[in-house]
Design a protein around this motif. Structure first.
Motif, short mmCIF file in Angstrom:
data_model
loop_
_atom_site.label_atom_id
_atom_site.label_comp_id
_atom_site.label_asym_id
_atom_site.label_seq_id
_atom_site.Cartn_x
_atom_site.Cartn_y
_atom_site.Cartn_z
N THR A 97 -11.41 3.77 -1.30
CA THR A 97 -10.72 4.24 -2.40
C THR A 97 -10.77 5.25 -2.99
O THR A 97 -10.20 6.27 -3.04
CB THR A 97 -10.41 3.30 -3.59
OG1 THR A 97 -9.93 1.86 -3.20
CG2 THR A 97 -9.76 3.04 -5.04
N ILE A 101 -8.31 7.99 -1.67
CA ILE A 101 -7.38 7.77 -3.26
C ILE A 101 -7.48 9.19 -4.16
O ILE A 101 -6.74 9.70 -4.67
CB ILE A 101 -6.82 6.37 -3.21
CG1 ILE A 101 -6.82 5.60 -2.03
CG2 ILE A 101 -5.56 6.08 -4.23
CD1 ILE A 101 -5.89 4.11 -2.49
N GLY A 128 -4.94 2.53 0.79
CA GLY A 128 -4.11 1.03 -0.16
C GLY A 128 -4.47 0.20 0.56
O GLY A 128 -5.34 -0.62 -0.14
N LEU A 162 -2.11 -4.56 -7.43
CA LEU A 162 -2.41 -3.77 -6.02
C LEU A 162 -2.02 -3.89 -4.84
O LEU A 162 -1.94 -2.90 -3.03
CB LEU A 162 -3.73 -3.22 -5.01
CG LEU A 162 -5.46 -3.43 -6.95
CD1 LEU A 162 -6.58 -2.95 -5.99
CD2 LEU A 162 -4.56 -2.36 -7.60
N GLY A 166 -0.31 0.43 -1.32
CA GLY A 166 -0.81 0.99 -0.60
C GLY A 166 1.19 1.86 0.15
O GLY A 166 1.49 3.17 0.83
N PHE A 182 -6.00 1.06 -9.58
CA PHE A 182 -6.87 0.91 -7.84
C PHE A 182 -8.80 1.20 -8.69
O PHE A 182 -9.48 0.53 -8.52
CB PHE A 182 -6.86 2.09 -7.05
CG PHE A 182 -6.03 1.74 -5.74
CD1 PHE A 182 -6.47 0.86 -4.46
CD2 PHE A 182 -4.90 1.66 -5.29
CE1 PHE A 182 -5.71 0.08 -3.85
CE2 PHE A 182 -3.67 1.32 -4.94
CZ PHE A 182 -4.80 0.31 -3.93
#
Length: 212
Positions: A97, A101, A128, A162, A166, A182
């Motif tokens: 993550t 991300i 993700g 979550l 993604g 996240f």
């Protein structure tokens, strides 16, 4: 030792996912009109994409092998095993993550016109999906320890939220709230682990780790 059918399926799926990612990148890199910015696919990007595409099948295979291992006999051993698996899965989710991300998002890599945006989004999408699946596995691991299970119980809905992010990340549709989701869930899982004596540290899945 023969490879289980489910493992062979996951490996095949990995190849499909990676091929799709590279095809999407190749389309974005193609020349032509319309002012499309050309993006170079470096060896480093190839390695990261390969690692991310392989990460979930490799982690899921480890879960299968762990499940097939004779279970600990005493209550204390079972709780220790549960915490070990929880820490491993939550750590991988946290590492992926942050690396693919949170970090690139803060650096502006997901903004339109940013250099390398296409591949940053592809990697974020794969990360993700991977993080969601590892958090689900961690939540399942937590059930083996009473204190950890109690600490993780309130986080079930947050983890489930979550599930589709993604895809949003890959399509460039994720905003501040999605990234924060996240980050918040990962931090909550870390706090839950810490409160139950299962400290989670970020562990970024690498090509060498997955290959070894």
């Amino acid at each position: 030792m023969s490879v289980p059918t489910s493992v062979r399926f996951r490996r095949a799926l990995t190849a499909v996912v990676l091929s799709t990612a590279l095809l999407a990148g190749a389309t974005a890199c193609g020349g032509g009109g319309g002012g499309t910015q050309r993006e170079e696919l470096s060896a480093a990007s190839m390695g990261e994409l390969a690692a991310l595409a392989a990460a979930e099948p490799a982690a899921a295979e480890a879960d299968e092998l762990a499940a097939a291992t004779p279970s600990p006999s005493t209550s204390a051993e079972k709780q220790k095993f549960a915490k070990t698996r929880f820490v491993a899965n939550a750590g991988l989710a946290a590492g992926a993550t942050y690396q693919w991300i949170v970090k690139p998002y803060r650096a502006g890599k997901f903004k339109k016109g940013a250099k390398g945006r296409t591949f940053a989004l592809i990697k974020a999408g794969l990360a993700g999906a991977f993080a969601y699946n590892r958090l689900k596995a961690a939540a399942d691991n937590a059930k083996g320890d009473p204190l950890l299970s109690k600490a993780m119980a309130p986080l079930t809905a947050g983890i489930e939220s979550l599930k589709g992010l993604g895809t949003k990340l890959r399509k460039g549709q994720a905003g501040d709230a999605d990234i924060s989701s996240f980050d918040d869930v990962i931090n909550s899982v870390k706090e839950a682990g810490k409160s139950a004596g299962a400290t989670v540290t970020d562990k970024v899945p690498s090509a060498s780790q997955l290959g070894g």
